[in-house]
Design a protein around this motif. Structure first.
Motif, PDB file in Angstrom:
ATOM      1  N   SER A 194     -63.415  42.376   2.845  1.00  0.00           N
ATOM      2  CA  SER A 194     -62.534  43.405   3.415  1.00  0.00           C
ATOM      3  C   SER A 194     -62.761  44.742   2.737  1.00  0.00           C
ATOM      4  O   SER A 194     -62.832  45.801   3.399  1.00  0.00           O
ATOM      5  CB  SER A 194     -61.057  42.992   3.251  1.00  0.00           C
ATOM      6  OG  SER A 194     -60.786  41.815   3.975  1.00  0.00           O
ATOM      7  N   ALA A 195     -62.879  44.709   1.413  1.00  0.00           N
ATOM      8  CA  ALA A 195     -63.148  45.956   0.671  1.00  0.00           C
ATOM      9  C   ALA A 195     -64.520  46.529   1.044  1.00  0.00           C
ATOM     10  O   ALA A 195     -64.687  47.751   1.209  1.00  0.00           O
ATOM     11  CB  ALA A 195     -63.064  45.688  -0.827  1.00  0.00           C
ATOM     12  N   ARG A 196     -65.504  45.656   1.197  1.00  0.00           N
ATOM     13  CA  ARG A 196     -66.842  46.114   1.570  1.00  0.00           C
ATOM     14  C   ARG A 196     -66.847  46.690   2.994  1.00  0.00           C
ATOM     15  O   ARG A 196     -67.566  47.638   3.294  1.00  0.00           O
ATOM     16  CB  ARG A 196     -67.845  44.954   1.468  1.00  0.00           C
ATOM     17  CG  ARG A 196     -68.141  44.543   0.032  1.00  0.00           C
ATOM     18  CD  ARG A 196     -69.073  43.336   0.008  1.00  0.00           C
ATOM     19  NE  ARG A 196     -70.359  43.673   0.586  1.00  0.00           N
ATOM     20  CZ  ARG A 196     -71.409  44.159  -0.104  1.00  0.00           C
ATOM     21  NH1 ARG A 196     -71.288  44.360  -1.418  1.00  0.00           N
ATOM     22  NH2 ARG A 196     -72.551  44.429   0.490  1.00  0.00           N
ATOM     23  N   LEU A 197     -66.018  46.086   3.867  1.00  0.00           N
ATOM     24  CA  LEU A 197     -65.971  46.588   5.239  1.00  0.00           C
ATOM     25  C   LEU A 197     -65.396  48.005   5.280  1.00  0.00           C
ATOM     26  O   LEU A 197     -65.881  48.875   6.026  1.00  0.00           O
ATOM     27  CB  LEU A 197     -65.127  45.649   6.096  1.00  0.00           C
ATOM     28  CG  LEU A 197     -65.030  45.997   7.591  1.00  0.00           C
ATOM     29  CD1 LEU A 197     -66.427  45.958   8.241  1.00  0.00           C
ATOM     30  CD2 LEU A 197     -64.081  45.037   8.310  1.00  0.00           C
ATOM     31  N   VAL A 198     -64.343  48.228   4.474  1.00  0.00           N
ATOM     32  CA  VAL A 198     -63.775  49.579   4.398  1.00  0.00           C
ATOM     33  C   VAL A 198     -64.817  50.563   3.882  1.00  0.00           C
ATOM     34  O   VAL A 198     -64.975  51.689   4.408  1.00  0.00           O
ATOM     35  CB  VAL A 198     -62.526  49.580   3.490  1.00  0.00           C
ATOM     36  CG1 VAL A 198     -62.033  51.015   3.254  1.00  0.00           C
ATOM     37  CG2 VAL A 198     -61.421  48.744   4.102  1.00  0.00           C
ATOM     38  N   ALA A 199     -65.574  50.135   2.866  1.00  0.00           N
ATOM     39  CA  ALA A 199     -66.617  50.999   2.306  1.00  0.00           C
ATOM     40  C   ALA A 199     -67.739  51.218   3.315  1.00  0.00           C
ATOM     41  O   ALA A 199     -68.358  52.297   3.363  1.00  0.00           O
ATOM     42  CB  ALA A 199     -67.171  50.383   1.023  1.00  0.00           C
ATOM     43  N   ALA A 200     -68.023  50.194   4.148  1.00  0.00           N
ATOM     44  CA  ALA A 200     -69.095  50.315   5.148  1.00  0.00           C
ATOM     45  C   ALA A 200     -68.749  51.381   6.185  1.00  0.00           C
ATOM     46  O   ALA A 200     -69.639  52.087   6.681  1.00  0.00           O
ATOM     47  CB  ALA A 200     -69.338  48.974   5.826  1.00  0.00           C
ATOM     48  N   PHE A 201     -67.452  51.499   6.500  1.00  0.00           N
ATOM     49  CA  PHE A 201     -67.052  52.538   7.453  1.00  0.00           C
ATOM     50  C   PHE A 201     -67.274  53.937   6.874  1.00  0.00           C
ATOM     51  O   PHE A 201     -67.384  54.912   7.624  1.00  0.00           O
ATOM     52  CB  PHE A 201     -65.567  52.366   7.832  1.00  0.00           C
ATOM     53  CG  PHE A 201     -65.334  51.321   8.883  1.00  0.00           C
ATOM     54  CD1 PHE A 201     -65.805  51.504  10.177  1.00  0.00           C
ATOM     55  CD2 PHE A 201     -64.677  50.154   8.572  1.00  0.00           C
ATOM     56  CE1 PHE A 201     -65.593  50.531  11.148  1.00  0.00           C
ATOM     57  CE2 PHE A 201     -64.474  49.177   9.533  1.00  0.00           C
ATOM     58  CZ  PHE A 201     -64.928  49.366  10.827  1.00  0.00           C
ATOM     59  N   ASN A 202     -67.347  54.001   5.559  1.00  0.00           N
ATOM     60  CA  ASN A 202     -67.619  55.283   4.909  1.00  0.00           C
ATOM     61  C   ASN A 202     -69.096  55.481   4.606  1.00  0.00           C
ATOM     62  O   ASN A 202     -69.471  56.424   3.884  1.00  0.00           O
ATOM     63  CB  ASN A 202     -66.803  55.391   3.606  1.00  0.00           C
ATOM     64  CG  ASN A 202     -65.319  55.423   3.883  1.00  0.00           C
ATOM     65  OD1 ASN A 202     -64.878  56.001   4.880  1.00  0.00           O
ATOM     66  ND2 ASN A 202     -64.535  54.812   2.990  1.00  0.00           N
ATOM     67  N   TYR A 248     -72.108  50.780   2.759  1.00  0.00           N
ATOM     68  CA  TYR A 248     -72.886  49.581   3.091  1.00  0.00           C
ATOM     69  C   TYR A 248     -73.242  49.599   4.569  1.00  0.00           C
ATOM     70  O   TYR A 248     -72.638  50.333   5.364  1.00  0.00           O
ATOM     71  CB  TYR A 248     -72.093  48.302   2.771  1.00  0.00           C
ATOM     72  CG  TYR A 248     -71.678  48.179   1.329  1.00  0.00           C
ATOM     73  CD1 TYR A 248     -72.592  47.835   0.349  1.00  0.00           C
ATOM     74  CD2 TYR A 248     -70.341  48.398   0.955  1.00  0.00           C
ATOM     75  CE1 TYR A 248     -72.197  47.716  -0.978  1.00  0.00           C
ATOM     76  CE2 TYR A 248     -69.944  48.286  -0.360  1.00  0.00           C
ATOM     77  CZ  TYR A 248     -70.878  47.944  -1.318  1.00  0.00           C
ATOM     78  OH  TYR A 248     -70.492  47.836  -2.626  1.00  0.00           O
ATOM     79  N   GLU A 249     -74.188  48.728   4.903  1.00  0.00           N
ATOM     80  CA  GLU A 249     -74.577  48.624   6.316  1.00  0.00           C
ATOM     81  C   GLU A 249     -73.437  47.969   7.095  1.00  0.00           C
ATOM     82  O   GLU A 249     -72.998  46.872   6.766  1.00  0.00           O
ATOM     83  CB  GLU A 249     -75.845  47.788   6.445  1.00  0.00           C
ATOM     84  CG  GLU A 249     -76.345  47.710   7.889  1.00  0.00           C
ATOM     85  CD  GLU A 249     -77.605  46.870   8.008  1.00  0.00           C
ATOM     86  OE1 GLU A 249     -77.988  46.563   9.143  1.00  0.00           O
ATOM     87  OE2 GLU A 249     -78.182  46.506   6.971  1.00  0.00           O
ATOM     88  N   LEU A 250     -72.938  48.626   8.116  1.00  0.00           N
ATOM     89  CA  LEU A 250     -71.744  48.194   8.822  1.00  0.00           C
ATOM     90  C   LEU A 250     -71.937  46.866   9.539  1.00  0.00           C
ATOM     91  O   LEU A 250     -71.085  45.979   9.478  1.00  0.00           O
ATOM     92  CB  LEU A 250     -71.316  49.273   9.827  1.00  0.00           C
ATOM     93  CG  LEU A 250     -70.051  48.951  10.633  1.00  0.00           C
ATOM     94  CD1 LEU A 250     -68.866  48.726   9.723  1.00  0.00           C
ATOM     95  CD2 LEU A 250     -69.764  50.072  11.634  1.00  0.00           C
ATOM     96  N   GLU A 251     -73.068  46.680  10.212  1.00  0.00           N
ATOM     97  CA  GLU A 251     -73.282  45.464  11.008  1.00  0.00           C
ATOM     98  C   GLU A 251     -73.314  44.216  10.124  1.00  0.00           C
ATOM     99  O   GLU A 251     -72.662  43.206  10.416  1.00  0.00           O
ATOM    100  CB  GLU A 251     -74.571  45.584  11.809  1.00  0.00           C
ATOM    101  CG  GLU A 251     -74.829  44.377  12.714  1.00  0.00           C
ATOM    102  CD  GLU A 251     -76.119  44.533  13.520  1.00  0.00           C
ATOM    103  OE1 GLU A 251     -76.498  43.560  14.180  1.00  0.00           O
ATOM    104  OE2 GLU A 251     -76.727  45.613  13.477  1.00  0.00           O
ATOM    105  N   GLU A 252     -74.061  44.277   9.031  1.00  0.00           N
ATOM    106  CA  GLU A 252     -74.170  43.118   8.137  1.00  0.00           C
ATOM    107  C   GLU A 252     -72.843  42.826   7.455  1.00  0.00           C
ATOM    108  O   GLU A 252     -72.430  41.673   7.304  1.00  0.00           O
ATOM    109  CB  GLU A 252     -75.247  43.388   7.084  1.00  0.00           C
ATOM    110  CG  GLU A 252     -75.542  42.201   6.169  1.00  0.00           C
ATOM    111  CD  GLU A 252     -76.173  41.041   6.943  1.00  0.00           C
ATOM    112  OE1 GLU A 252     -76.011  39.888   6.499  1.00  0.00           O
ATOM    113  OE2 GLU A 252     -76.828  41.285   7.978  1.00  0.00           O
ATOM    114  N   THR A 253     -72.149  43.894   7.051  1.00  0.00           N
ATOM    115  CA  THR A 253     -70.852  43.719   6.388  1.00  0.00           C
ATOM    116  C   THR A 253     -69.821  43.136   7.345  1.00  0.00           C
ATOM    117  O   THR A 253     -69.016  42.273   6.964  1.00  0.00           O
ATOM    118  CB  THR A 253     -70.351  45.062   5.854  1.00  0.00           C
ATOM    119  OG1 THR A 253     -71.329  45.626   4.967  1.00  0.00           O
ATOM    120  CG2 THR A 253     -69.039  44.881   5.086  1.00  0.00           C
ATOM    121  N   ALA A 254     -69.819  43.578   8.595  1.00  0.00           N
ATOM    122  CA  ALA A 254     -68.884  43.059   9.582  1.00  0.00           C
ATOM    123  C   ALA A 254     -69.149  41.581   9.858  1.00  0.00           C
ATOM    124  O   ALA A 254     -68.222  40.790  10.039  1.00  0.00           O
ATOM    125  CB  ALA A 254     -68.981  43.864  10.870  1.00  0.00           C
TER     126      ALA A 254
END
Length: 413
Positions: free
Chosen positions: A181-189, A192-198
């Protein structure tokens, strides 16, 4: 009976000694020939109580044992006085006093539970619910709640293991969910790569849901098993009369490995009809070890009132039904029928099944296996045809394999 004698060796056959502790010995039905002047007043009073007990004067013996406890006794003398007081209470059929006194003897004065388990003078107490209550309160004993948990685990031996595995996996998946969840929030910024994190986030969500569901299901199943085992253990403590005068009672637990009880609970009319139907299968009951226990929840129902009106009409026409009514009120005993001792306790157990016994039309049945497990239950009159068809004869291999007869017999021995 039991007198304290620290000097006697274990195995002294002349005095038939039993040992409570490494330095404490108990004498059964014998006295030591020791100089009376060397004995304390408390010990002399205990021995006087033992003589009275041996003569069958349990009430007078009890008074001596109680008096000995007020004479500044030693620890050994107090142990003997308290334990023998419990034995005297049993002879007087003061069950609750016997249970509480025996609890003191075991917990406060180091009497071994194994001694009470083997003492013939306590055999009547061991057949009562007060004994089962006592086992949950003394050192070395196990109460109904603990035994119910053991039975629940035995019925599903790998359930604890599954709870541990699913619980651990759920905890791991929850931790992964927080991290993703934390990585997903960071991916939106853009960190991190959004697709892989999601994708990782979705996998963790699925794992949390799946393992959480499995854990909750196993937990609910365990709780259900424990509750049912508790009901079965509570049933095992209920007393039934085994003598014509109703004076001698035994708990249902005494029938484990021997009989298969079928409990019929309902109004007087419903129970009467079910017993009349059961009488048709009497011979089949005997070969299958089935006994029927009728529990009357209500004195009257609609059918009974209608029957009473018909009887009143017959009586007005010159017929008398007094003899018939008196005959119906007298319980008829047979080999396949047993009658509850304390009807209020039986009613409480029926309520634990979730049945409201306040309505006149309520009727339930429960079939119990030889090992004490409730095999089937239901609302309404018992289907005797089906119950008998599903119940093998006592001597069959199926009984030994599926009804817990061998296990129950081993437990009894």
């Amino acid at each position: 009976r039991h007198s304290v004698s620290p000097q006697t060796r274990v195995g002294d056959s002349a005095l038939n000694r039993r040992r409570f502790e490494s330095s404490i010995y108990v004498t059964c039905a014998s006295r030591q020939h020791v100089n009376a002047s060397s004995k304390s007043q408390a010990e002399l009073v205990v021995e006087k109580g033992l003589e009275l007990f041996g003569e069958g004067q349990a009430d007078k013996a009890l008074q001596e044992f109680l008096r000995a406890q007020t004479l500044n006794p030693t620890e050994d003398e107090m142990r003997a006085a308290v334990y023998n007081s419990a034995c005297a209470y049993v002879k007087l059929k003061r069950w609750q006093d016997a249970s509480e006194t025996l609890q003191r003897a075991i917990n406060d004065y180091d009497v071994k539970l194994s001694v009470a388990l083997k003492d013939d003078d306590l055999s009547q107490l061991r057949d009562r619910k007060e004994w089962n209550d006592l086992l949950g309160k003394v050192a070395g004993g196990i109460g109904n709640e603990g035994y119910a948990k053991l039975r629940a685990e035995a019925s599903s031996p790998f359930q604890l293991f599954r709870l541990f595995v699913f619980g651990g996996l759920s905890a791991g998946a929850s931790l992964g969910f927080l991290v993703s969840s934390a990585r997903l929030v960071a991916a939106f910024n853009g960190v991190y790569e959004l697709e892989e994190t999601a994708k990782t986030f979705g996998i963790n969500v699925a794992c949390v849901v799946a393992f959480g569901f499995l854990f909750v299901r196993e937990l609910n199943s365990r709780q259900k098993n424990v509750k049912m085992a508790e009901k079965e253990e509570n049933l095992s403590m209920l007393q039934v009369s085994v003598s014509k005068d109703g004076d001698r009672t035994v708990p249902i637990a005494a029938f484990r490995g021997v009989y298969r009880p079928i409990i019929i609970a309902g109004s007087r009319g419903q129970v009467r009809k079910s017993l009349a139907k059961a009488a048709e299968y009497a011979s089949l009951f005997v070969t299958r070890g089935i006994v029927v226990i009728p529990v009357i929840l209500n004195d009257e129902d609609i059918d009974e009132k209608l029957q009473q009106l018909k009887d009143d009409q017959k009586q007005s026409k010159g017929f008398t039904v007094q003899a018939k009514n008196e005959a119906e009120q007298q319980p008829k005993r047979s080999k396949w029928k047993l009658f509850p001792h304390d009807i209020d306790e039986w009613k409480n157990w029926v309520r634990s099944l979730g049945v409201d016994d306040s309505g006149a039309m309520t009727q339930i049945y429960a079939q119990v296996q030889m090992d004490g497990v409730i095999k089937s239950s239901g609302i309404g009159a018992p289907p005797f045809d089906k119950l008998i068809a599903d119940t093998p004869e006592l001597d069959s291999l199926q009984t030994r394999l599926t009804d817990g007869r061998g296990i129950a017999n081993q437990a009894k021995n």
